[in-house]
Scaffold this active site. Structure first.
Site, PDB file in Angstrom:
ATOM      1  N   SER A  33       0.833  -1.209   0.000  1.00 57.66           N
ATOM      2  CA  SER A  33       0.000   0.000   0.000  1.00 57.66           C
ATOM      3  C   SER A  33       0.868   1.260   0.000  1.00 57.66           C
ATOM      4  O   SER A  33       1.872   1.330   0.704  1.00 57.66           O
ATOM      5  CB  SER A  33      -0.910   0.008   1.234  1.00 57.66           C
ATOM      6  N   HIS A  80      10.209   4.936  -2.795  1.00 60.57           N
ATOM      7  CA  HIS A  80       9.381   4.666  -3.980  1.00 60.57           C
ATOM      8  C   HIS A  80       8.707   5.971  -4.424  1.00 60.57           C
ATOM      9  O   HIS A  80       7.495   6.125  -4.380  1.00 60.57           O
ATOM     10  CB  HIS A  80       8.339   3.608  -3.606  1.00 60.57           C
TER      11      HIS A  80
HETATM   12  N1  LIG Z   1       4.455  -0.286  -3.611  1.00 60.47           N
HETATM   13  C1  LIG Z   1       4.161  -0.445  -4.885  1.00 60.47           C
HETATM   14  O1  LIG Z   1       5.064  -0.638  -5.707  1.00 60.47           O
HETATM   15  C2  LIG Z   1       2.745  -0.429  -5.350  1.00 60.47           C
HETATM   16  C3  LIG Z   1       2.396  -0.922  -6.609  1.00 60.47           C
HETATM   17  C4  LIG Z   1       1.059  -0.964  -6.985  1.00 60.47           C
HETATM   18  C5  LIG Z   1       0.085  -0.508  -6.114  1.00 60.47           C
HETATM   19  N2  LIG Z   1       0.449  -0.012  -4.912  1.00 60.47           N
HETATM   20  C6  LIG Z   1      -0.539   0.461  -3.938  1.00 60.47           C
HETATM   21  O2  LIG Z   1      -1.306  -0.668  -3.517  1.00 60.47           O
HETATM   22  C7  LIG Z   1      -2.602  -0.228  -3.107  1.00 60.47           C
HETATM   23  C8  LIG Z   1      -3.672  -1.071  -3.807  1.00 60.47           C
HETATM   24  O3  LIG Z   1      -3.664  -0.830  -5.185  1.00 60.47           O
HETATM   25  P1  LIG Z   1      -4.768  -1.546  -6.111  1.00 60.47           P
HETATM   26  O4  LIG Z   1      -4.510  -1.120  -7.485  1.00 60.47           O
HETATM   27  O5  LIG Z   1      -4.862  -2.982  -5.793  1.00 60.47           O
HETATM   28  O6  LIG Z   1      -6.083  -0.811  -5.579  1.00 60.47           O
HETATM   29  P2  LIG Z   1      -7.585  -1.341  -5.643  1.00 60.47           P
HETATM   30  O7  LIG Z   1      -8.458  -0.169  -5.351  1.00 60.47           O
HETATM   31  O8  LIG Z   1      -7.822  -2.104  -6.880  1.00 60.47           O
HETATM   32  O9  LIG Z   1      -7.684  -2.381  -4.425  1.00 60.47           O
HETATM   33  C9  LIG Z   1      -7.557  -1.992  -3.100  1.00 60.47           C
HETATM   34  C10 LIG Z   1      -8.443  -2.911  -2.291  1.00 60.47           C
HETATM   35  O10 LIG Z   1      -8.211  -2.658  -0.901  1.00 60.47           O
HETATM   36  C11 LIG Z   1      -9.451  -2.901  -0.260  1.00 60.47           C
HETATM   37  N3  LIG Z   1      -9.475  -2.335   1.090  1.00 60.47           N
HETATM   38  C12 LIG Z   1      -9.628  -1.050   1.468  1.00 60.47           C
HETATM   39  N4  LIG Z   1      -9.630  -0.985   2.822  1.00 60.47           N
HETATM   40  C13 LIG Z   1      -9.454  -2.230   3.291  1.00 60.47           C
HETATM   41  C14 LIG Z   1      -9.355  -2.793   4.576  1.00 60.47           C
HETATM   42  N5  LIG Z   1      -9.443  -2.045   5.669  1.00 60.47           N
HETATM   43  N6  LIG Z   1      -9.183  -4.123   4.685  1.00 60.47           N
HETATM   44  C15 LIG Z   1      -9.078  -4.909   3.584  1.00 60.47           C
HETATM   45  N7  LIG Z   1      -9.166  -4.431   2.333  1.00 60.47           N
HETATM   46  C16 LIG Z   1      -9.353  -3.099   2.194  1.00 60.47           C
HETATM   47  C17 LIG Z   1     -10.461  -2.239  -1.186  1.00 60.47           C
HETATM   48  O11 LIG Z   1     -11.800  -2.649  -0.890  1.00 60.47           O
HETATM   49  C18 LIG Z   1      -9.953  -2.715  -2.532  1.00 60.47           C
HETATM   50  O12 LIG Z   1     -10.555  -3.939  -2.930  1.00 60.47           O
HETATM   51  C19 LIG Z   1      -2.647   1.260  -3.441  1.00 60.47           C
HETATM   52  O13 LIG Z   1      -2.358   2.013  -2.280  1.00 60.47           O
HETATM   53  C20 LIG Z   1      -1.557   1.428  -4.480  1.00 60.47           C
HETATM   54  O14 LIG Z   1      -1.063   2.741  -4.520  1.00 60.47           O
HETATM   55  C21 LIG Z   1       1.754   0.045  -4.522  1.00 60.47           C
HETATM   56  O1  LIG Z   2       2.387   4.621  -9.123  1.00 61.63           O
HETATM   57  C1  LIG Z   2       1.571   4.212  -8.314  1.00 61.63           C
HETATM   58  O2  LIG Z   2       0.771   4.966  -7.732  1.00 61.63           O
HETATM   59  C2  LIG Z   2       1.463   2.738  -8.049  1.00 61.63           C
HETATM   60  C3  LIG Z   2       2.772   2.082  -7.792  1.00 61.63           C
HETATM   61  O3  LIG Z   2       3.467   2.688  -6.747  1.00 61.63           O
HETATM   62  C4  LIG Z   2       3.624   1.984  -9.016  1.00 61.63           C
HETATM   63  O4  LIG Z   2       4.789   2.392  -8.990  1.00 61.63           O
HETATM   64  O5  LIG Z   2       3.121   1.468 -10.042  1.00 61.63           O
END
Ligand SMILES: NC(=O)c1ccc[n+]([C@@H]2O[C@H](COP(=O)([O-])OP(=O)(O)OC[C@H]3O[C@@H](n4cnc5c(N)ncnc54)[C@H](O)[C@@H]3O)[C@@H](O)[C@H]2O)c1
Ligand SMILES: O=C(O)C[C@H](O)C(=O)O
Length: 313
Positions: free
Chosen positions: A124, A180
């Site tokens: 996240s 990141h």
């Molecule tokens: N670190 C990285 O490299 C990286 C890469 C991709 C995405 N991300 C991050 O990962 C997160 C998720 O991205 P995504 O594309 O899957 O988003 P998404 O919206 O498709 O999915 C997120 C999910 O989390 C669920 N959620 C929210 N609160 C919750 C809780 N308290 N308990 C359980 N589930 C809960 C939502 O209902 C949803 O289904 C985002 O914050 C995104 O920025 C980080």
């Molecule tokens: O860029 C974003 O918000 C999602 C993730 O951290 C990524 O690098 O793809």
């Protein structure tokens, strides 16, 4: 003696969580528990069942269940946290901090109760700060709280190098250090193709363009998707980390680790090269950096520290 099947919980059944669950199952790394909020209990069960019904076709024997009840996660070996909101065009990852800190805290309270022995991987965003929040909430040893960014950022960097040279991605090696964010630090000096340093193969201006594209690689996908962020490469990155741990592979890959003096930083989570094995982070490698590389890392560390200040309990 019966051999125990491994159990992997993925919290957040959205784009990255669901993709991660499927990739973990396809590699038969363990049985998967996919968790989302109670309001999404049925869709979460539905996604898990749909994936499970792919298993006879693809020939994998991992079980997959969907739930909102953390009791089902009890005893997980690994917990992967993808819960939270994703950014949209025009936003930075740091804009997500307040919402996602609350979500990550509440998820980690449950992980602490039901999976006290787990190794926890956080995705996240903003992920360096969210890994800090998880560490504070969980109270687990530092080797068992790990953030994902370096595998993904390095994968983007290596993709662009392979494209530039028209060579196999398998022969490209590189490292991206730091937070990141847009000031992450791709380490050109430590990058090679089949052992040949990239600065002998690619002109300096093209290398600089690759470095810049890597830094904003997440934003490039956000702008193309229009309503969310990347999930295939992030899921693949999480799976590589989980596999290194579950198979005790002792891989050396960049991960977000808790630093206590390494690289001159204290009480900070930041992307550094680490040895990933059965105990989680088993060692952090301190690379020798030039003054210029260290200044870039300092800047990235400062950006992360500023976000951590917002969430620090
Ligand atoms: N670190 C990285 O490299 C990286 C890469 C991709 C995405 N991300 C991050 O990962 C997160 C998720 O991205 P995504 O594309 O899957 O988003 P998404 O919206 O498709 O999915 C997120 C999910 O989390 C669920 N959620 C929210 N609160 C919750 C809780 N308290 N308990 C359980 N589930 C809960 C939502 O209902 C949803 O289904 C985002 O914050 C995104 O920025 C980080
Ligand atoms: O860029 C974003 O918000 C999602 C993730 O951290 C990524 O690098 O793809």
């Amino acid at each position: 003696m019966a051999i125990k099947r491994r159990k992997i919980t993925v919290v957040g059944a959205g784009f990255t969580g669901a993709t991660t669950a499927l990739m973990l199952a396809q590699k038969e790394l363990g049985d998967i528990v996919l968790v989302d909020i109670p309001q999404l209990e049925n869709p979460t069960k539905g996604k898990a069942l749909d994936m499970l019904e792919a298993s006879p076709v693809q020939g994998f024997d991992s079980n997959i269940i969907g739930t909102s009840d953390y009791a089902e996660t009890a005893g997980s070996d690994i917990v992967i946290i993808t819960a939270g909101i994703a950014r949209k065009p025009g936003m930075s990852r740091d804009d997500l901090v307040n919402t996602n800190a609350g979500i990550v805290k509440s998820v980690c309270e449950n992980v602490k109760t039901y999976c006290p022995e787990a190794i926890v991987i956080i995705l996240s965003n903003p992920v360096d700060a969210m890994t800090y929040t998880a560490y504070q909430t969980l109270g687990f040893p530092k080797n068992r709280v790990i953030g994902q960014s370096g595998v993904l950022d390095t994968a983007r960097y290596c993709t662009f190098i392979a494209q530039e040279l028209n060579v196999s991605v398998e022969d490209v090696r590189g490292f991206v250090l730091g937070g990141h964010g847009d000031d992450m630090v791709p380490l050109v000096r430590y990058s090679n193709v089949g052992g040949i340093p990239i600065d002998t193969l690619i002109p300096a201006d093209r290398i600089e363009a690759i470095v810049q594209r890597t830094r904003v690689g997440g934003g490039e996908i956000v702008n193309l998707l229009g309503n969310g962020s990347a999930y295939y490469a992030p899921a693949a990155s999480l799976v590589q980390m989980a596999e290194a741990i579950l198979k005790d592979k002792k891989r050396i890959i960049p991960v977000i680790a808790y630093l206590e003096g390494e690289y001159g930083y204290e009480d900070l989570f930041l992307g550094v090269p680490a040895l990933l094995g059965g105990s989680g982070i088993e060692k952090i490698f301190e690379l020798e950096l030039t003054a210029e590389e260290k200044a870039a890392l300092d800047q990235s560390a400062e950006s992360v520290r500023n976000v951590i200040k917002i969430v620090s309990i």
